[in-house]
Structures are given as structure tokens and as C-alpha cells.
Design a protein around this motif. Structure first.
Motif, short mmCIF file in Angstrom:
data_model
loop_
_atom_site.label_atom_id
_atom_site.label_comp_id
_atom_site.label_asym_id
_atom_site.label_seq_id
_atom_site.Cartn_x
_atom_site.Cartn_y
_atom_site.Cartn_z
N PRO A 13 18.14 -45.13 15.52
CA PRO A 13 17.48 -46.41 15.77
C PRO A 13 16.04 -46.23 16.22
N ALA A 14 15.19 -47.14 15.78
CA ALA A 14 13.79 -47.15 16.24
C ALA A 14 13.77 -47.60 17.70
N PRO A 15 12.76 -47.21 18.45
CA PRO A 15 12.68 -47.66 19.84
C PRO A 15 12.48 -49.18 19.92
N PRO A 16 12.94 -49.82 20.98
CA PRO A 16 12.83 -51.28 21.10
C PRO A 16 11.42 -51.82 20.97
N VAL A 17 10.40 -51.06 21.36
CA VAL A 17 9.02 -51.57 21.27
C VAL A 17 8.66 -51.90 19.82
N THR A 18 9.26 -51.21 18.86
CA THR A 18 8.93 -51.51 17.46
C THR A 18 9.42 -52.91 17.09
N ALA A 19 10.59 -53.30 17.59
CA ALA A 19 11.10 -54.66 17.34
C ALA A 19 10.28 -55.69 18.11
N THR A 20 9.92 -55.36 19.34
CA THR A 20 9.16 -56.30 20.17
C THR A 20 7.83 -56.66 19.52
N LEU A 21 7.13 -55.66 18.99
CA LEU A 21 5.81 -55.90 18.40
C LEU A 21 5.83 -56.05 16.88
N GLY A 22 6.91 -55.63 16.23
CA GLY A 22 6.96 -55.69 14.78
C GLY A 22 6.33 -54.48 14.11
N LEU A 23 6.31 -53.35 14.81
CA LEU A 23 5.76 -52.11 14.25
C LEU A 23 6.77 -51.49 13.30
N ALA A 24 6.30 -50.74 12.34
CA ALA A 24 7.18 -50.02 11.43
C ALA A 24 6.64 -48.61 11.23
N LEU A 25 7.51 -47.62 11.41
CA LEU A 25 7.19 -46.25 11.07
C LEU A 25 7.28 -46.16 9.55
N SER A 26 6.18 -45.82 8.88
CA SER A 26 6.18 -45.87 7.43
C SER A 26 5.97 -44.52 6.73
N GLU A 27 5.39 -43.55 7.43
CA GLU A 27 5.20 -42.21 6.83
C GLU A 27 5.31 -41.16 7.92
N VAL A 28 5.93 -40.03 7.55
CA VAL A 28 6.05 -38.91 8.49
C VAL A 28 5.90 -37.61 7.71
N GLU A 29 5.00 -36.78 8.16
CA GLU A 29 4.91 -35.39 7.68
C GLU A 29 4.45 -34.56 8.86
N ARG A 30 4.52 -33.27 8.76
CA ARG A 30 4.13 -32.41 9.87
C ARG A 30 2.67 -32.66 10.23
N GLY A 31 2.43 -33.09 11.47
CA GLY A 31 1.08 -33.29 11.96
C GLY A 31 0.44 -34.61 11.57
N ARG A 32 1.19 -35.49 10.88
CA ARG A 32 0.63 -36.78 10.44
C ARG A 32 1.73 -37.83 10.41
N VAL A 33 1.45 -38.98 11.04
CA VAL A 33 2.41 -40.08 11.10
C VAL A 33 1.66 -41.39 10.88
N VAL A 34 2.30 -42.34 10.21
CA VAL A 34 1.70 -43.65 9.97
C VAL A 34 2.64 -44.75 10.45
N PHE A 35 2.10 -45.67 11.24
CA PHE A 35 2.79 -46.89 11.64
C PHE A 35 2.06 -48.06 11.01
N SER A 36 2.78 -49.13 10.69
CA SER A 36 2.14 -50.33 10.14
C SER A 36 2.57 -51.55 10.94
N LEU A 37 1.75 -52.60 10.81
CA LEU A 37 1.99 -53.85 11.50
C LEU A 37 1.34 -54.97 10.71
N VAL A 38 2.05 -56.07 10.56
CA VAL A 38 1.47 -57.29 10.01
C VAL A 38 1.16 -58.18 11.21
N PRO A 39 -0.14 -58.42 11.48
CA PRO A 39 -0.50 -59.22 12.66
C PRO A 39 0.06 -60.63 12.59
N GLY A 40 0.53 -61.11 13.72
CA GLY A 40 1.04 -62.47 13.83
C GLY A 40 0.44 -63.14 15.05
N GLU A 41 0.65 -64.42 15.17
CA GLU A 41 0.15 -65.16 16.33
C GLU A 41 0.69 -64.58 17.64
#
Length: 164
Positions: free
Chosen positions: A37-65
Motif C-alpha cells: 500500500p502507498a502511504p496515507p499522505v498520497t491519498a490525502t494529497l492525491g499524489l501518485a508514484l509513477s516511475e521508479v528506477e535506481r537513483g530516480r523517482v517520479v511522483f505526479s499530482l493533478v492540482p485541485g482546489e
């Protein structure tokens, strides 16, 4: 007239118990695949872990009100959370089994406002340097046109987990 938002999350103890039992890269791949499971903060803010490789990670977010500050743009704390997550998880992706990290500091530079009109943003974290006790990472917050919205650096302390 009010607005509301409902969300759910999984038990964070499940993920915490798995930390340190595999390499950091394997741990993050398990989370990306949904087997941890993703940590609760990802649900709270709507973050998504979208890419993972050694030494590089990408999170995404669609801004909302729900991310807005009083002047009608995304709150700096949301930027900081995205950047801290990307930088820290980039460090985590380099750790062997039995090791963990925590952020010692985070320096953020805000360059452009983010609003609903910005669309999805990505926080790209990369490791700059890693030693036995500390690691230095950076993260960039980018819009869909790859414009730099914010930048951060983070020093992380590395330590053995209780699982080791």
C-alpha cells in the motif's frame, strides 16, 4: 455552498513493516505495482508514484482546489511534499536491504505558481551523491511542457532498520 472530498487509504503499518526487508528499489517497485500500500499522505494529497528506477523517482499530482492557499494557487506545502517525496524516495531506491533513510533538511525554491490550469505536475527526484551515512538528492517540479515550477535539494541520513 461547501465542497467536500472523500478518500480512503490502507493500513500504513503494512508498508512500514516491509521497509528494510528488501532493497529500497524492490520496496518501491512493490509499491508502484500495488503489492504494497502507498502511504496515507498520497491519498490525502492525491499524489501518485509513477516511475521508479535506481537513483530516480517520479511522483505526479493533478492540482485541485483542495490544494489551494488563500490567494488561489497551490500551497507551498504541497510543492514541498511532492519534492520531499521525490528526493527521499530517489535516495531510498539506492539503499540495500536493511537500510532506511530520513530527511535531514529540505531547501525549496518556488519559481512559478501552480493552479488548476497548470494541469498535472511531476516531481522528479534524483540522487546527486551518496555515502555511508548521508545522501544528497534533488527534485524538480515540472509541468506538462517541462517548465520548471520549483526546485529542491535534500540531505538524507541513512541508518539500519530494525528489520536488519
Amino acid at each position: 455552498m461547501g465542497r467536500s472530498r472523500t478518500y480512503a487509504w490502507e493500513d500504513p503499518a503494512v508498508t512500514a513493516a516491509a521497509a528494510g526487508r528488501t532493497s529500497g528499489l524492490e520496496f518501491l517497485h512493490e509499491m508502484l505495482a500495488g503489492r504494497l500500500p502507498a502511504p496515507p499522505v498520497t491519498a490525502t494529497l492525491g499524489l501518485a508514484l509513477s516511475e521508479v528506477e535506481r537513483g530516480r523517482v517520479v511522483f505526479s499530482l493533478v492540482p485541485g482546489e483542495e490544494h489551494y492557499n488563500p490567494i488561489g494557487s497551490v500551497h507551498g506545502g504541497v510543492y514541498a511534499t511532492l519534492l520531499d517525496s521525490a528526493a527521499g524516495c530517489a535516495v531510498h531506491s539506492t539503499l540495500p536491504e536493511g537500510m532506511a533513510y530520513t530527511s535531514l533538511d529540505l531547501t525549496v525554491k518556488f519559481l512559478r505558481p501552480v493552479t488548476l490550469d497548470t494541469g498535472e505536475v511531476r516531481a522528479v527526484g534524483t540522487v546527486l551523491s551518496s555515502g555511508r551515512r548521508t545522501a544528497l538528492a534533488q527534485a524538480e517540479l515540472l509541468d506538462g511542457a517541462d517548465r520548471l515550477l520549483a526546485h529542491a535539494t535534500s540531505t538524507c541520513v541513512l541508518f539500519p532498520t530494525s528489520a536488519s
